[in-house]
Design a protein around this motif. Structure first.
Motif, PDB file in Angstrom:
ATOM      1  N   UNK A  26       3.359 -32.005  32.748  1.00 32.99           N
ATOM      2  CA  UNK A  26       3.320 -31.649  34.333  1.00 32.99           C
ATOM      3  C   UNK A  26       3.662 -32.696  35.059  1.00 32.99           C
ATOM      4  N   UNK A  27       4.596 -32.511  35.957  1.00 28.08           N
ATOM      5  CA  UNK A  27       4.974 -33.499  37.139  1.00 28.08           C
ATOM      6  C   UNK A  27       4.226 -33.111  38.038  1.00 28.08           C
ATOM      7  N   UNK A  28       3.309 -32.130  38.472  1.00 25.40           N
ATOM      8  CA  UNK A  28       2.361 -31.576  39.572  1.00 25.40           C
ATOM      9  C   UNK A  28       1.044 -32.321  39.290  1.00 25.40           C
ATOM     10  N   UNK A  29       0.674 -32.508  38.356  1.00 27.11           N
ATOM     11  CA  UNK A  29      -0.966 -32.793  38.478  1.00 27.11           C
ATOM     12  C   UNK A  29      -0.925 -34.496  38.956  1.00 27.11           C
ATOM     13  N   UNK A  30      -2.040 -34.817  39.538  1.00 28.75           N
ATOM     14  CA  UNK A  30      -2.078 -36.215  39.685  1.00 28.75           C
ATOM     15  C   UNK A  30      -3.209 -36.985  38.573  1.00 28.75           C
ATOM     16  N   UNK A  31      -2.548 -38.238  38.127  1.00 36.31           N
ATOM     17  CA  UNK A  31      -3.351 -38.797  36.786  1.00 36.31           C
ATOM     18  C   UNK A  31      -3.608 -40.248  37.277  1.00 36.31           C
ATOM     19  N   UNK A  32      -4.742 -40.513  37.147  1.00 38.42           N
ATOM     20  CA  UNK A  32      -5.384 -41.643  37.339  1.00 38.42           C
ATOM     21  C   UNK A  32      -5.907 -42.271  36.089  1.00 38.42           C
ATOM     22  N   UNK A  33      -5.479 -43.486  35.517  1.00 34.74           N
ATOM     23  CA  UNK A  33      -5.923 -44.241  34.178  1.00 34.74           C
ATOM     24  C   UNK A  33      -6.706 -45.475  34.680  1.00 34.74           C
ATOM     25  N   UNK A  34      -8.035 -45.431  34.294  1.00 36.65           N
ATOM     26  CA  UNK A  34      -8.836 -46.376  34.826  1.00 36.65           C
ATOM     27  C   UNK A  34      -9.235 -47.315  33.403  1.00 36.65           C
ATOM     28  N   UNK A  35      -8.986 -48.742  33.593  1.00 33.70           N
ATOM     29  CA  UNK A  35      -9.392 -49.505  32.243  1.00 33.70           C
ATOM     30  C   UNK A  35     -10.023 -50.646  32.674  1.00 33.70           C
ATOM     31  N   UNK A  36     -11.118 -50.965  31.963  1.00 32.86           N
ATOM     32  CA  UNK A  36     -12.036 -52.016  32.473  1.00 32.86           C
ATOM     33  C   UNK A  36     -11.398 -53.177  32.045  1.00 32.86           C
TER      34      UNK A  36
END
Length: 589
Positions: A26-36
């Protein structure tokens, strides 16, 4: 539709795969990737090879960097950010940045890809500045810097070897020992268990130990490190049995555990393995939360029960599946949407290289089958990686476990030179396809003299399995033979190798009649005894067995793997050594 938010905690194998797949859905969703950590999607399996310089360029450890990944997949990548709390009731993630600042994010779906944490046994002094791990890029940066400091500090000039201590004999420990050898270190490896590569059976793992020892590594098994001391001469490890091992550089590699601390605080369901319990779509007990990778369980395709096996291949697949299903949730897709993905399970297929030896496993080992109460039979085969007449053929041992009733393959192991990985991949595919051991003889594999044989060792394994299941080749493994030889009614061992081979090493009391002389001397074989035929690898002894069975002998068994496997089994099981070899030959590494 309103924009929905997917938050992914962890950005290496599973997390990065999940983010990329979710965006492709999907191009519509917001994706946040959190890496320590500071890096995403790095090749943690390649870290030992960077330590030893086999991977020469540091940038080759990175599949991608955060900026490139963010641009290509339109993902908000936040490195150096550690998630400290998740409130599942409010769908709220709290994280801490490198500067100590706190941030918060709400989510509609959450994927936990938190991986593993190192096992840290309670060894006094383990926090020594000379002890390192091989888990992250900063870890190996520190090791490389320490090696350079040691090199500069040598009194005898640069390039003189230091002393390295490796604690742990699993994948990382063995690979680290190999790479430290490459740097010129004098290496000692300590493994508390009675063998290296505990996931494999002893006779299949022993060649790795022998390979290291032949290269000058001191391998200590059955003894663990009890404490690390700082002395005037530098750090020193003292073992539980009192050995004192001075070292300049130490690697801690005793294993990992699933990183579920965050999941526990969230109240997610845990499995019996101590990892996060998920369904085959990677959904956790909270329907808004998915988990993927080394922190969660997966169904074992042979045992049909949950297991936790931390390996990069399954982690990537689980991440992809979690990303797809989380995205579909946010897209409003039905549960029966054909785009839904499921994870079919794991076999634990893995391989390790130690100098010129490769060892690989898939499915159940004999030890695991016995621990889990799974009935099995074993077949061994010895063969070359390509046509024997073509130069530089390298030998390998294959071991397969199969169900005694159905013949279904349960597991396989292999050790030897080039081509071990190919055969175990073939056998992993066979297990996934539900094949039986006799089906192996019908495999249609590549053949050209430089790369294979017309009768490939995997196909020969099928021949042996079929012959055993049909009663054409009653067989006995070396370990079982040793038990019978020590019992009240030992069998007669008929060694059908040449007199010269017999003279180099044989089983005590074995009768030597070369196979080509057997028909003329067959009257020397008593009919009232149990007979066991033995040759170098199991081929000539099978011919001798058939001669005897076709001439009316009723109890004749062939020793699987021949004298080659006898030697390795004796080396792997020291308790079997007493009064067994007539003229001991050095175990063949």
């Amino acid at each position: 539709m309103d924009e929905k938010k997917l938050v992914i905690v962890g950005g290496v194998a599973a997390g990065a795969s999940a983010a990329a797949k979710a965006r492709r859905m999907s191009e519509e969703i917001e994706i946040v990737l959190i890496e320590a950590g500071l890096y995403i999607s790095f090749a943690n399996c390649g870290l030992p090879y960077f330590v030893g310089g086999e991977i020469g360029q540091r940038e080759r450890l990175f599949v991608t960097d955060a900026a490139s990944f963010a641009r290509r997949f339109n993902v908000d990548v936040r490195t150096g950010s550690r998630v400290v709390e998740v409130d599942p009731d409010r769908c709220l993630v709290t994280y801490e940045t490198e500067t100590g600042a706190l941030g918060q994010l709400t989510y509609d779906r959450l994927i936990l890809a938190t991986g593993t944490l190192p096992l840290m046994p309670p060894i006094p002094g383990l926090d020594s500045r000379s002890i390192f791990m091989v888990r992250t890029v900063p870890d190996v940066d520190q090791i490389r810097a320490h090696v350079e400091r040691l090199d500069r500090g040598q009194d005898d000039g640069p390039g003189q070897p230091g002393r390295a201590l490796v604690i742990g004999g699993g994948y990382i420990g063995l690979e680290s020992a190999e790479q430290l050898l490459r740097l010129g270190f004098q290496v000692t490896l300590v493994e508390r268990a009675p063998q290296v590569m505990l996931s494999m059976d002893p006779e299949m793992a022993y060649p790795l130990q022998a390979e290291l020892e032949s290269a000058g590594v001191q391998v200590i098994v059955g003894d663990g490190v009890a404490e690390i001391l700082e002395t005037e001469d530098g750090p020193l490890a003292r073992t539980e049995q009192g050995r004192e091992l001075p070292f300049d550089l130490g690697i801690m590699a005793v294993g990992v555990r699933p990183n579920v601390d965050l999941a526990l605080r969230m109240g997610l369901g845990m499995g019996e393995t101590g990892a996060i319990s998920v369904d085959n779509r990677q959904r956790a007990s909270d329907f808004r939360v998915f988990a993927a990778g080394d922190n969660c369980e997966a169904r074992h395709r042979v045992l049909d029960r949950p297991v936790n096996i931390p390996l990069a291949g399954p982690a990537n697949k689980m991440g992809r599946i979690a990303g797809a299903n989380a995205a579909l949730d946010l897209m409003g897709a039905d549960e029966d949407d054909p785009r839904r993905m499921v994870f079919q399970g794991v076999l634990g297929t893995a391989v390790v290289r130690v100098l010129s030896q490769l060892a690989a496993i898939t499915g159940l080992s004999q030890k695991t089958a016995e621990e889990c109460g799974v009935p099995y039979r074993v077949a061994f085969m010895v063969g070359p990686n390509h046509a024997g007449y073509y130069p530089n053929a390298q030998s390998m041992f294959l071991k397969v476990l199969y169900d005694p009733d159905s013949g279904r393959i349960l597991g396989a192991q292999a050790v030897g030179g080039e081509g071990v990985d190919k055969r175990v991949d073939v056998l992993a595919t066979a297990i996934s396809g539900g094949l039986c051991v006799e089906d192996l003889e019908q495999l249609d594999l590549c053949y050209a003299p430089p790369v294979g044989s017309a009768r490939d060792v995997a196909i020969m394994l099928g021949f042996a399995g079929e012959n055993m299941r049909r009663g054409v080749m009653p067989a006995i493994a070396p370990a079982e033979l040793f038990r019978e030889l020590a019992g009240p009614n030992p069998p007669m061992v008929l060694d059908v190798r040449t007199h010269q081979e017999y003279g180099l090493g044989h089983l005590e009391g074995a009768v030597n009649i070369p196979v080509d002389d057997l028909r003329e001397r067959i009257d020397e074989i008593p009919r009232h005894l149990s007979i066991v035929t033995l040759c170098r690898s199991g081929h000539r002894s099978y011919v001798a067995q058939r001669i005897l069975l076709n001439r009316g002998w009723t109890e004749v068994r062939n020793v699987q793997g021949g004298f080659l496997l006898v030697e390795r089994t004796l080396a792997a099981f020291p308790e079997c050594r007493t009064d067994v070899l007539g003229r001991p030959a050095a175990p063949t590494g």
